[in-house]
Design an enzyme around this catalytic site. Structure first.
Site, PDB file in Angstrom:
ATOM      1  N   VAL A 250      34.643  41.225  38.667  1.00  0.00           N
ATOM      2  CA  VAL A 250      33.394  40.532  39.095  1.00  0.00           C
ATOM      3  C   VAL A 250      33.618  39.922  40.788  1.00  0.00           C
ATOM      4  CG1 VAL A 250      31.745  38.642  38.223  1.00  0.00           C
ATOM      5  CG2 VAL A 250      33.025  39.961  36.661  1.00  0.00           C
ATOM      6  N   TYR A 251      34.440  39.339  40.909  1.00  0.00           N
ATOM      7  CA  TYR A 251      34.784  38.552  42.014  1.00  0.00           C
ATOM      8  C   TYR A 251      34.623  39.825  43.190  1.00  0.00           C
ATOM      9  CZ  TYR A 251      37.107  36.093  45.865  1.00  0.00           C
ATOM     10  OH  TYR A 251      37.422  35.630  47.137  1.00  0.00           O
TER      11      TYR A 251
END
Length: 241
Positions: free
Chosen positions: A141-142
């Site tokens: 996600v990051y």
């Protein structure tokens, strides 16, 4: 360290914080002793309403009613290693909002003032080698948010160049804990076995690059993704388990 570096260049400083009120107020007081103005504003960059409030309050506080330099470095990060399927939906939304959408919204709200003055500097934050868009297991996600920000950084740089606004992304290495607030002199004698350079990075390493990119004379540089890592590669090749 970046706030102090820009203050020493004569910039008035708006500090944004979420939970670190004491640290923000203490830093604002320190900056004020350098002969410039400083204030601290609480806002969560992952919250759309608070982004708007931050932009409005910062511009109202400014002497000119505009923000000339935006260091858009806020962004949530979960250090625990997880597969994508192990994230909660609210965590996905928070990470994407804090690292991509919030950045875009704050840029959008402050661009008009920069265009009005035909001058501006915008700095985004990524991670080492973000520009390569490689797989980063356990950081899905990051990494998605930051690599999306790479494209946005380059696009915005091209669009805003005619208006005297430059846009860059700084990609720090694995600078942890107190080292974020240390000078190069304070870490020069330390040993970091993971760093090809041999020493850990410091906040000053990042601040020096940002200060250079914010100079009026640095206007021929824009759209760059700048790794400030000492050669460290944070993306380890691993087999997800």
């Amino acid at each position: 360290m970046t706030a102090l570096a820009l203050a020493r260049m004569g910039c008035d400083i708006v500090l944004n914080y979420v939970n670190s009120e004491y640290e923000a107020l203490t830093l604002a007081e320190t900056i004020s002793r350098l002969g410039v103005r400083a204030t601290a504003i609480r806002a969560n960059i992952a919250n759309e309403l608070e982004v708007g409030e931050l932009a409005a309050e910062a511009q109202q506080w400014s002497r000119t009613g505009t923000i000339d330099i935006l260091i858009n470095n806020a962004g949530p990060f979960i250090r625990e290693r997880r597969l994508f399927g192990e994230y909660k939906e609210e965590e996905i939304v928070s990470l994407m909002s804090g690292n991509l959408l919030g950045v875009m919204l704050l840029d959008h709200k402050l661009l008009a003032g920069m265009r009005q003055r035909s001058w501006g500097r915008i700095i985004h934050f990524g991670f080492g080698h973000a520009g390569e868009g490689r797989a980063w297991p356990h950081r899905a996600v990051y990494a998605a948010a930051k690599t999306g920000l790479v494209s946005f950084t380059k696009t915005l740089a091209v669009e805003e160049a005619p208006h005297g606004i430059t846009v860059h992304m700084i990609c720090p290495g694995d600078i942890r804990g107190d080292n974020k607030e240390r000078t190069i002199a304070e870490v020069i004698g330390q040993r970091d076995e993971e760093s090809p350079l041999g020493r850990p990075g410091s906040g000053e390493d990042i601040a020096r690059v940002i200060a250079f990119l914010c100079l009026p004379e640095s206007d021929y540089l824009t759209g760059n993704i700048v790794d400030v890592t000492g050669g460290f590669d944070p993306i380890k090749t691993t087999i997800p388990k």
